[in-house]
Design a protein around this motif. Sequence first.
Motif, PDB file in Angstrom:
ATOM      1  N   VAL A 184       0.779  -1.024   0.232  1.00 55.53           N
ATOM      2  CA  VAL A 184      -0.050   0.098  -0.041  1.00 55.53           C
ATOM      3  C   VAL A 184       0.799   1.210   0.016  1.00 55.53           C
ATOM      4  CG1 VAL A 184      -0.246   0.223   2.468  1.00 55.53           C
ATOM      5  CG2 VAL A 184      -2.135   1.008   0.872  1.00 55.53           C
ATOM      6  N   SER A 185       1.971   1.270   0.782  1.00 55.84           N
ATOM      7  CA  SER A 185       2.965   2.411   0.632  1.00 55.84           C
ATOM      8  C   SER A 185       3.570   2.739  -0.472  1.00 55.84           C
ATOM      9  CB  SER A 185       4.053   2.184   1.655  1.00 55.84           C
ATOM     10  OG  SER A 185       3.569   1.946   3.006  1.00 55.84           O
ATOM     11  N   SER A 186       3.753   1.531  -1.463  1.00 53.28           N
ATOM     12  CA  SER A 186       4.276   1.700  -3.085  1.00 53.28           C
ATOM     13  C   SER A 186       3.315   2.170  -3.739  1.00 53.28           C
ATOM     14  CB  SER A 186       5.150   0.355  -3.201  1.00 53.28           C
ATOM     15  OG  SER A 186       6.116   0.102  -2.337  1.00 53.28           O
ATOM     16  N   ALA A 187       2.204   1.627  -3.593  1.00 59.98           N
ATOM     17  CA  ALA A 187       1.085   2.094  -4.434  1.00 59.98           C
ATOM     18  C   ALA A 187       0.596   3.652  -4.243  1.00 59.98           C
ATOM     19  CB  ALA A 187      -0.212   1.248  -4.177  1.00 59.98           C
ATOM     20  N   TRP A 188       0.715   3.966  -3.062  1.00 55.55           N
ATOM     21  CA  TRP A 188       0.291   5.434  -2.711  1.00 55.55           C
ATOM     22  C   TRP A 188       1.451   6.284  -3.234  1.00 55.55           C
ATOM     23  CZ3 TRP A 188       3.240   9.241  -0.138  1.00 55.55           C
ATOM     24  CH2 TRP A 188       2.494  10.366   0.126  1.00 55.55           C
ATOM     25  N   LEU A 189       2.777   5.722  -3.056  1.00 56.79           N
ATOM     26  CA  LEU A 189       3.843   6.456  -3.672  1.00 56.79           C
ATOM     27  C   LEU A 189       3.856   6.865  -5.248  1.00 56.79           C
ATOM     28  CD1 LEU A 189       6.584   8.059  -3.139  1.00 56.79           C
ATOM     29  CD2 LEU A 189       7.753   5.934  -3.168  1.00 56.79           C
ATOM     30  N   VAL A 190       3.515   5.623  -6.004  1.00 56.01           N
ATOM     31  CA  VAL A 190       3.161   5.600  -7.366  1.00 56.01           C
ATOM     32  C   VAL A 190       2.295   6.809  -7.852  1.00 56.01           C
ATOM     33  CG1 VAL A 190       2.176   4.432  -9.520  1.00 56.01           C
ATOM     34  CG2 VAL A 190       3.917   3.380  -7.936  1.00 56.01           C
ATOM     35  N   GLU A 191       1.125   6.904  -7.047  1.00 54.62           N
ATOM     36  CA  GLU A 191      -0.010   7.917  -7.046  1.00 54.62           C
ATOM     37  C   GLU A 191       0.449   9.304  -6.824  1.00 54.62           C
ATOM     38  OE1 GLU A 191      -2.871   7.280  -8.714  1.00 54.62           O
ATOM     39  OE2 GLU A 191      -2.446   5.286  -8.823  1.00 54.62           O
ATOM     40  N   ALA A 192       1.355   9.559  -5.808  1.00 54.96           N
ATOM     41  CA  ALA A 192       1.949  10.710  -5.659  1.00 54.96           C
ATOM     42  C   ALA A 192       2.974  11.276  -6.332  1.00 54.96           C
ATOM     43  CB  ALA A 192       2.554  10.778  -4.003  1.00 54.96           C
ATOM     44  N   LEU A 193       3.766  10.310  -6.942  1.00 56.30           N
ATOM     45  CA  LEU A 193       4.639  10.664  -7.990  1.00 56.30           C
ATOM     46  C   LEU A 193       3.925  11.022  -9.286  1.00 56.30           C
ATOM     47  CD1 LEU A 193       7.567   8.124  -7.102  1.00 56.30           C
ATOM     48  CD2 LEU A 193       7.461  10.644  -6.570  1.00 56.30           C
ATOM     49  N   ALA A 194       2.982  10.321  -9.555  1.00 55.65           N
ATOM     50  CA  ALA A 194       2.298  10.240 -10.936  1.00 55.65           C
ATOM     51  C   ALA A 194       1.639  11.995 -10.898  1.00 55.65           C
ATOM     52  CB  ALA A 194       1.314   9.335 -11.241  1.00 55.65           C
ATOM     53  N   ALA A 195       1.099  12.093  -9.790  1.00 55.17           N
ATOM     54  CA  ALA A 195       0.540  13.594  -9.568  1.00 55.17           C
ATOM     55  C   ALA A 195       1.582  14.376  -9.659  1.00 55.17           C
ATOM     56  CB  ALA A 195      -0.203  13.689  -8.407  1.00 55.17           C
ATOM     57  N   ALA A 196       2.831  14.279  -9.277  1.00 52.80           N
ATOM     58  CA  ALA A 196       3.660  15.620  -9.566  1.00 52.80           C
ATOM     59  C   ALA A 196       4.400  15.162 -10.936  1.00 52.80           C
ATOM     60  CB  ALA A 196       4.985  15.126  -8.324  1.00 52.80           C
ATOM     61  N   HIS A 197       3.944  14.518 -11.720  1.00 51.24           N
ATOM     62  CA  HIS A 197       4.359  14.433 -13.154  1.00 51.24           C
ATOM     63  C   HIS A 197       5.529  13.638 -13.423  1.00 51.24           C
ATOM     64  CE1 HIS A 197       1.061  17.208 -13.998  1.00 51.24           C
ATOM     65  NE2 HIS A 197       1.419  17.995 -13.142  1.00 51.24           N
ATOM     66  N   VAL A 198       6.031  12.527 -12.471  1.00 50.82           N
ATOM     67  CA  VAL A 198       7.015  11.840 -12.670  1.00 50.82           C
ATOM     68  C   VAL A 198       6.431  10.753 -13.449  1.00 50.82           C
ATOM     69  CG1 VAL A 198       8.573   9.979 -11.722  1.00 50.82           C
ATOM     70  CG2 VAL A 198       7.853  12.316 -10.285  1.00 50.82           C
ATOM     71  N   ARG A 199       7.482  10.392 -14.767  1.00 53.24           N
ATOM     72  CA  ARG A 199       6.975   9.462 -15.593  1.00 53.24           C
ATOM     73  C   ARG A 199       7.775   8.348 -15.410  1.00 53.24           C
ATOM     74  NH1 ARG A 199       6.857  12.840 -21.125  1.00 53.24           N
ATOM     75  NH2 ARG A 199       7.308  10.609 -21.835  1.00 53.24           N
ATOM     76  N   ASP A 200       7.316   7.388 -16.240  1.00 54.05           N
ATOM     77  CA  ASP A 200       7.803   5.838 -16.421  1.00 54.05           C
ATOM     78  C   ASP A 200       8.054   5.101 -14.692  1.00 54.05           C
ATOM     79  OD1 ASP A 200       8.433   6.056 -19.167  1.00 54.05           O
ATOM     80  OD2 ASP A 200      10.070   7.608 -18.703  1.00 54.05           O
ATOM     81  N   LEU A 201       6.924   5.212 -14.280  1.00 54.18           N
ATOM     82  CA  LEU A 201       6.937   4.556 -12.832  1.00 54.18           C
ATOM     83  C   LEU A 201       6.523   3.127 -13.142  1.00 54.18           C
ATOM     84  CD1 LEU A 201       4.608   7.504 -11.181  1.00 54.18           C
ATOM     85  CD2 LEU A 201       7.276   6.733 -10.565  1.00 54.18           C
ATOM     86  N   SER A 202       7.252   2.282 -12.078  1.00 57.00           N
ATOM     87  CA  SER A 202       6.524   0.864 -11.803  1.00 57.00           C
ATOM     88  C   SER A 202       6.282   0.567 -10.546  1.00 57.00           C
ATOM     89  CB  SER A 202       7.751   0.101 -12.623  1.00 57.00           C
ATOM     90  OG  SER A 202       7.952   0.385 -13.964  1.00 57.00           O
ATOM     91  N   TYR A 203       5.311   0.195 -10.359  1.00 60.62           N
ATOM     92  CA  TYR A 203       5.119  -0.657  -8.789  1.00 60.62           C
ATOM     93  C   TYR A 203       5.673  -1.951  -8.945  1.00 60.62           C
ATOM     94  CZ  TYR A 203       2.085  -3.056  -5.364  1.00 60.62           C
ATOM     95  OH  TYR A 203       1.518  -3.734  -4.359  1.00 60.62           O
ATOM     96  N   CYS A 204       6.681  -2.128  -8.322  1.00 59.77           N
ATOM     97  CA  CYS A 204       7.429  -3.539  -8.164  1.00 59.77           C
ATOM     98  C   CYS A 204       7.011  -4.294  -7.058  1.00 59.77           C
ATOM     99  CB  CYS A 204       8.964  -3.346  -8.328  1.00 59.77           C
ATOM    100  SG  CYS A 204       9.454  -2.269  -9.937  1.00 59.77           S
ATOM    101  N   SER A 205       7.097  -5.616  -7.430  1.00 55.98           N
ATOM    102  CA  SER A 205       6.942  -6.742  -6.366  1.00 55.98           C
ATOM    103  C   SER A 205       7.875  -7.658  -6.470  1.00 55.98           C
ATOM    104  CB  SER A 205       5.438  -7.469  -6.276  1.00 55.98           C
ATOM    105  OG  SER A 205       5.102  -7.745  -7.124  1.00 55.98           O
ATOM    106  N   GLY A 206       8.566  -8.253  -5.518  1.00 54.83           N
ATOM    107  CA  GLY A 206       9.551  -9.214  -5.819  1.00 54.83           C
ATOM    108  C   GLY A 206      10.629  -9.647  -4.545  1.00 54.83           C
ATOM    109  N   ASP A 207      11.626  -9.992  -4.706  1.00 55.85           N
ATOM    110  CA  ASP A 207      12.475 -10.241  -3.525  1.00 55.85           C
ATOM    111  C   ASP A 207      13.522  -9.201  -3.500  1.00 55.85           C
ATOM    112  OD1 ASP A 207      10.615 -12.432  -3.389  1.00 55.85           O
ATOM    113  OD2 ASP A 207      11.762 -13.973  -4.566  1.00 55.85           O
ATOM    114  N   LEU A 208      14.166  -9.246  -2.217  1.00 58.85           N
ATOM    115  CA  LEU A 208      15.587  -8.451  -2.184  1.00 58.85           C
ATOM    116  C   LEU A 208      16.581  -9.679  -1.750  1.00 58.85           C
ATOM    117  CD1 LEU A 208      14.454  -5.673   0.318  1.00 58.85           C
ATOM    118  CD2 LEU A 208      14.531  -5.607  -2.132  1.00 58.85           C
ATOM    119  N   HIS A 209      17.736  -9.589  -2.415  1.00 57.91           N
ATOM    120  CA  HIS A 209      18.751 -10.453  -2.124  1.00 57.91           C
ATOM    121  C   HIS A 209      19.871  -9.752  -1.816  1.00 57.91           C
ATOM    122  CE1 HIS A 209      16.992 -14.257  -4.324  1.00 57.91           C
ATOM    123  NE2 HIS A 209      16.299 -13.023  -4.809  1.00 57.91           N
ATOM    124  N   SER A 210      20.763 -10.600  -1.063  1.00 55.77           N
ATOM    125  CA  SER A 210      21.968 -10.099  -0.438  1.00 55.77           C
ATOM    126  C   SER A 210      22.928 -10.267  -1.564  1.00 55.77           C
ATOM    127  CB  SER A 210      22.501 -10.674   0.688  1.00 55.77           C
ATOM    128  OG  SER A 210      23.698 -10.510   0.997  1.00 55.77           O
TER     129      SER A 210
END
Length: 123
Positions: free
Chosen positions: A9-35
Amino acid sequence: MPSHGQGAVSSAWLVEALAAAHVRDLSYCSGDLHSMDDPGRIEVEQHCWVEVSHGGDRLVVDVTGDQSELLRAHPVVYGWHDELQTALRVDYRPKHRLTRLQLQYDPVRTRLAILDQNLKANR
C-alpha cells in the motif's frame, strides 16, 4: 519490524503521489530482495517498491526498506539499482512490474482506497 506488511500500500500510494507530480516511467514492483554477499539468500520475500526507469537505468524508491535486516539502518532506500548493489549490498529483483494503469486493477487498490479515505478525513 516497523513497516512489516505495509510495502504494497505504501508503494501504491507513492506511485500515485509521484504521478501527480508528473514523474513518468513509474513502476510498482513486487519481488524479492537478495543479499549481494550471498546471492542465493533472499533477504525479504514478496517485497514491494517503486522504480523510475531512465534509459536503461532503474531508480529504486523503497519506503519500507527496514523490513530487511540488511537495510535496517535505511528505512527509506533511494538510489540507482547498480549503485545500491555496491553501496548497500542489496539486489532488488522484481517478479512483477505494474504501470500506474495496471495498478488500478491490482488487489492493493482496496487498501489504497482506505488509506486515501483516511488521509482525506484527517485533513
